[in-house]
Design a protein around this motif. Sequence first.
Motif, mmCIF file in Angstrom:
data_model
loop_
_atom_site.group_PDB
_atom_site.id
_atom_site.type_symbol
_atom_site.label_atom_id
_atom_site.label_comp_id
_atom_site.label_asym_id
_atom_site.label_seq_id
_atom_site.Cartn_x
_atom_site.Cartn_y
_atom_site.Cartn_z
ATOM 1 N N LYS A 297 0.811 -1.233 -0.053
ATOM 2 C CA LYS A 297 0.122 0.027 -0.120
ATOM 3 C C LYS A 297 0.874 1.324 -0.024
ATOM 4 N N ASP B 7 -3.851 2.121 -3.380
ATOM 5 C CA ASP B 7 -3.487 3.401 -2.989
ATOM 6 C C ASP B 7 -4.521 4.346 -2.322
ATOM 7 N N ASP B 8 -5.512 3.749 -1.996
ATOM 8 C CA ASP B 8 -7.007 4.648 -1.541
ATOM 9 C C ASP B 8 -6.546 4.586 -0.011
ATOM 10 N N GLU C 227 -4.214 -0.367 -9.601
ATOM 11 C CA GLU C 227 -5.441 -0.836 -10.099
ATOM 12 C C GLU C 227 -6.323 -1.756 -9.278
ATOM 13 N N HIS C 228 -5.649 -2.413 -8.246
ATOM 14 C CA HIS C 228 -6.581 -2.906 -7.059
ATOM 15 C C HIS C 228 -6.949 -1.990 -5.931
ATOM 16 N N GLY C 229 -6.882 -0.823 -6.025
ATOM 17 C CA GLY C 229 -7.262 0.307 -5.169
ATOM 18 C C GLY C 229 -6.334 0.292 -3.921
ATOM 19 N N GLU D 143 -7.853 4.347 3.586
ATOM 20 C CA GLU D 143 -8.578 3.759 4.390
ATOM 21 C C GLU D 143 -9.498 4.473 5.173
#
Length: 226
Positions: free
Chosen positions: A172, A223-224, A219-221, A226
Amino acid sequence: MTSGTTSGTTSGTTRVMVVDDHPMWRDAVERDLAAAGFEVVAVAADGHQALARFPAARPDVVVLDLQIPGPNGVEVTAQVLRHDPAARVLILSASGEQSDVLEAVKAGATGYLVKSASREELLDAVRRVAAGDTVFTPGLAGLVLGEFRRMAEGPTDDPRDELTERETEILKMVAKGLSYKQIAERLVISHRTVQNHVQNTLRKLQMNNRVQLTRWAIEHGLDDDE
């Protein structure tokens, strides 16, 4: 523990190789093993030396630091056992990280001690590993058993399920653009440990470099926030 002549009668035929990049630690382990009656047939300071010296030394047990230069302890473990499946590898590491323990076990290590272990615990572990037992620092045995159970259930459809919590945590941060140094400072671990986690993640996801890894993570999120 018993020492001197008594130890030699039970462990004198056990050939041991010691691999550690810290000279003082390596010398101390070698002395303790020799004093207890083990035959120290080789020492090495890095992965390349270990792999070069292993065939001629023919140790029964390799006492191996995980974080060594060259091929790291996980890679050395795998290559040693490919060369001689009968050899035993006892990891002696400063790291008690879950991912480090599991990677070592998956590579074939039959024992894992953290370096806070006492001299008596180390000598006992070498004896037991040589005899075919599995030996782990207290608290790690349950972790390893749980991983074996998970592996027995077969692969999952989501490759993220193959990653440990620490590997996911670092992934992450990679996705958010943090450098290895920044990640190491944030998690209070060494730069080399971060690199090893990333290399393990690359291998599990079958990727070749950090660019691919970062793209996949975004692409799998991962980096968002939480």
